[in-house]
Design a protein around this motif. Sequence first.
Motif, PDB file in Angstrom:
ATOM      1  N   ALA A   1      -7.067  22.510  -6.331  1.00  0.00           N
ATOM      2  CA  ALA A   1      -8.473  22.886  -6.564  1.00  0.00           C
ATOM      3  C   ALA A   1      -9.237  21.621  -6.920  1.00  0.00           C
ATOM      4  O   ALA A   1      -8.775  20.828  -7.751  1.00  0.00           O
ATOM      5  CB  ALA A   1      -8.573  23.908  -7.702  1.00  0.00           C
ATOM      6  N   PRO A   2     -10.391  21.431  -6.304  1.00  0.00           N
ATOM      7  CA  PRO A   2     -11.155  20.221  -6.630  1.00  0.00           C
ATOM      8  C   PRO A   2     -11.846  20.383  -7.980  1.00  0.00           C
ATOM      9  O   PRO A   2     -11.906  21.481  -8.526  1.00  0.00           O
ATOM     10  CB  PRO A   2     -12.196  20.168  -5.512  1.00  0.00           C
ATOM     11  CG  PRO A   2     -12.405  21.598  -5.143  1.00  0.00           C
ATOM     12  CD  PRO A   2     -11.084  22.296  -5.358  1.00  0.00           C
ATOM     13  N   ALA A   3     -12.352  19.275  -8.492  1.00  0.00           N
ATOM     14  CA  ALA A   3     -13.263  19.386  -9.634  1.00  0.00           C
ATOM     15  C   ALA A   3     -14.650  19.646  -9.053  1.00  0.00           C
ATOM     16  O   ALA A   3     -14.962  19.172  -7.958  1.00  0.00           O
ATOM     17  CB  ALA A   3     -13.266  18.092 -10.431  1.00  0.00           C
ATOM     18  N   PHE A   4     -15.459  20.410  -9.756  1.00  0.00           N
ATOM     19  CA  PHE A   4     -16.780  20.732  -9.225  1.00  0.00           C
ATOM     20  C   PHE A   4     -17.638  19.448  -9.224  1.00  0.00           C
ATOM     21  O   PHE A   4     -17.721  18.765 -10.246  1.00  0.00           O
ATOM     22  CB  PHE A   4     -17.435  21.797 -10.108  1.00  0.00           C
ATOM     23  CG  PHE A   4     -18.620  22.432  -9.453  1.00  0.00           C
ATOM     24  CD1 PHE A   4     -18.444  23.276  -8.380  1.00  0.00           C
ATOM     25  CD2 PHE A   4     -19.894  22.178  -9.909  1.00  0.00           C
ATOM     26  CE1 PHE A   4     -19.540  23.863  -7.753  1.00  0.00           C
ATOM     27  CE2 PHE A   4     -20.989  22.759  -9.289  1.00  0.00           C
ATOM     28  CZ  PHE A   4     -20.810  23.605  -8.205  1.00  0.00           C
ATOM     29  N   PRO A   5     -18.251  19.121  -8.075  1.00  0.00           N
ATOM     30  CA  PRO A   5     -19.035  17.882  -8.054  1.00  0.00           C
ATOM     31  C   PRO A   5     -20.292  18.018  -8.926  1.00  0.00           C
ATOM     32  O   PRO A   5     -21.119  18.891  -8.682  1.00  0.00           O
ATOM     33  CB  PRO A   5     -19.432  17.724  -6.573  1.00  0.00           C
ATOM     34  CG  PRO A   5     -18.669  18.760  -5.828  1.00  0.00           C
ATOM     35  CD  PRO A   5     -18.270  19.820  -6.786  1.00  0.00           C
ATOM     36  N   LEU A   6     -20.390  17.174  -9.927  1.00  0.00           N
ATOM     37  CA  LEU A   6     -21.527  17.221 -10.859  1.00  0.00           C
ATOM     38  C   LEU A   6     -22.256  15.887 -10.801  1.00  0.00           C
ATOM     39  O   LEU A   6     -21.612  14.832 -10.749  1.00  0.00           O
ATOM     40  CB  LEU A   6     -21.030  17.439 -12.292  1.00  0.00           C
ATOM     41  CG  LEU A   6     -20.338  18.764 -12.607  1.00  0.00           C
ATOM     42  CD1 LEU A   6     -19.628  18.678 -13.959  1.00  0.00           C
ATOM     43  CD2 LEU A   6     -21.364  19.903 -12.626  1.00  0.00           C
TER      44      LEU A   6
ATOM     45  N   HIS B   1     -10.718  14.492 -10.213  1.00  0.00           N
ATOM     46  CA  HIS B   1     -10.142  14.772  -8.895  1.00  0.00           C
ATOM     47  C   HIS B   1      -9.559  16.184  -8.790  1.00  0.00           C
ATOM     48  O   HIS B   1      -8.961  16.534  -7.779  1.00  0.00           O
ATOM     49  CB  HIS B   1      -9.080  13.728  -8.544  1.00  0.00           C
ATOM     50  CG  HIS B   1      -9.632  12.334  -8.587  1.00  0.00           C
ATOM     51  ND1 HIS B   1     -10.644  11.907  -7.758  1.00  0.00           N
ATOM     52  CD2 HIS B   1      -9.377  11.303  -9.408  1.00  0.00           C
ATOM     53  CE1 HIS B   1     -10.962  10.671  -8.052  1.00  0.00           C
ATOM     54  NE2 HIS B   1     -10.210  10.279  -9.064  1.00  0.00           N
ATOM     55  N   GLY B   2      -9.709  16.980  -9.842  1.00  0.00           N
ATOM     56  CA  GLY B   2      -9.282  18.380  -9.747  1.00  0.00           C
ATOM     57  C   GLY B   2      -7.906  18.636 -10.343  1.00  0.00           C
ATOM     58  O   GLY B   2      -7.464  17.915 -11.244  1.00  0.00           O
ATOM     59  N   VAL B   3      -7.236  19.670  -9.820  1.00  0.00           N
ATOM     60  CA  VAL B   3      -5.904  20.035 -10.331  1.00  0.00           C
ATOM     61  C   VAL B   3      -4.964  20.383  -9.183  1.00  0.00           C
ATOM     62  O   VAL B   3      -5.404  20.819  -8.122  1.00  0.00           O
ATOM     63  CB  VAL B   3      -5.939  21.284 -11.262  1.00  0.00           C
ATOM     64  CG1 VAL B   3      -6.574  20.998 -12.584  1.00  0.00           C
ATOM     65  CG2 VAL B   3      -6.564  22.478 -10.579  1.00  0.00           C
TER      66      VAL B   3
ATOM     67  N   ILE C   1      -1.051  20.257 -12.903  1.00  0.00           N
ATOM     68  CA  ILE C   1      -1.287  18.832 -13.125  1.00  0.00           C
ATOM     69  C   ILE C   1      -2.778  18.566 -13.022  1.00  0.00           C
ATOM     70  O   ILE C   1      -3.403  18.768 -11.980  1.00  0.00           O
ATOM     71  CB  ILE C   1      -0.472  17.972 -12.140  1.00  0.00           C
ATOM     72  CG1 ILE C   1       1.020  18.227 -12.397  1.00  0.00           C
ATOM     73  CG2 ILE C   1      -0.810  16.488 -12.310  1.00  0.00           C
ATOM     74  CD1 ILE C   1       1.972  17.276 -11.743  1.00  0.00           C
ATOM     75  N   LYS C   2      -3.349  18.115 -14.147  1.00  0.00           N
ATOM     76  CA  LYS C   2      -4.796  17.890 -14.222  1.00  0.00           C
ATOM     77  C   LYS C   2      -5.095  16.462 -13.782  1.00  0.00           C
ATOM     78  O   LYS C   2      -4.468  15.526 -14.254  1.00  0.00           O
ATOM     79  CB  LYS C   2      -5.271  18.129 -15.657  1.00  0.00           C
ATOM     80  CG  LYS C   2      -5.002  19.548 -16.156  1.00  0.00           C
ATOM     81  CD  LYS C   2      -5.316  19.720 -17.621  1.00  0.00           C
ATOM     82  CE  LYS C   2      -4.250  19.139 -18.519  1.00  0.00           C
ATOM     83  NZ  LYS C   2      -4.509  19.299 -19.952  1.00  0.00           N
TER      84      LYS C   2
END
Length: 314
Positions: free
Chosen positions: A220-225, A207-209, A202-203
């Motif tokens: 897993a988080p999304a990489f903070p950019l 906020h990640g997956v 689930i994407k």
Amino acid sequence: MTVLVVGSVAYDTIKTPAASREDSLGGSATYFSVGISRFAPVSLVAVIGEDFQERHIELLRSRGVDVSGLQREQGKTFRWAGEYFSADLNSRTTLDTQLNVFAEFSPSLSAEQRRSPYLFLANIDPELQLDVLDQMERRPDLVALDSMNFWIDGKRDALNKVVANADVLFMDEGEARDFACEGNLVTAARKIMAMGPSALVIKQGAHGVLVFSGDTVFSAPAFPLDHVVDPTGAGDTFASGFIGYIAATGDKTPEGYRRAAVLGSVMGSFCVQDFSVDKLLTLSMQDIEDRFRAFSQLTAFAPLQDGGSLLTRN
Ligand code: AMP
């Protein structure tokens, strides 16, 4: 191990609060092919129109993508237009979908493609996804599937059938809720997995997956950019890292799915740093591994030892 992908190849028009781009190379199969070409041989089946530029075929070829299954038909290439509103680019609206040659697309697999051990049914009409499954000589070791609201709303029966035949299903958070007719995400995930897939990804955008497999859930988080240019294609690029890891290693254990999810997040995070596949084209393996390591750092913390107490320090 060769991965067969069937999906869309498109020209996208994208608007974000900061910039816009017209007719940039897009499509679910394009993002996936360019992304996975780093990890595994990939064979692409899709349709393009008379207006599809030769330089874009060359671009795919230059990444080692097998483009023999790219069918050119009379008419215009599939076009999609979308707009992102908020500064975090987490929500988008589809402004226009012109199916063009996609409306009459009938995927036709070569003898070799019918024997592919890995199959990614990217976001296209679920009836076409079923047709591709029917053409496979034997059931692939891994069937992965993506879809979107456009098809959940329009072709639910066909989508139910293809979901029942998938091992790994990718869906956005909102799509999973809509598809399961269930507001609670965990309950929605259980309902969807009961339909067939052994893993559900689930994407959740920025906020990640969440990866549901068997009785376990991995986050897993999304990489903070600090600067996101265009989130289009992040989902397909995520899938390229996820399936790329499994195809390259053959690892389908729960631990393997975790690493696959992180590699997916790594690839998705690069994708959003520029329009189209531009950023993906610049990446070295070192860049990918460096960000994979940075992900470990991002989520690492000292575990609670057996018999230990959380708030005591010695
Ligand atoms: P994503 O951002 O991962 O959802 O993927 C965006 C890509 O999906 C864009 O490049 C579009 O060209 C493509 N796309 C949008 N709508 C559709 C559709 N109905 N069928 C197939 N591909 C689509």
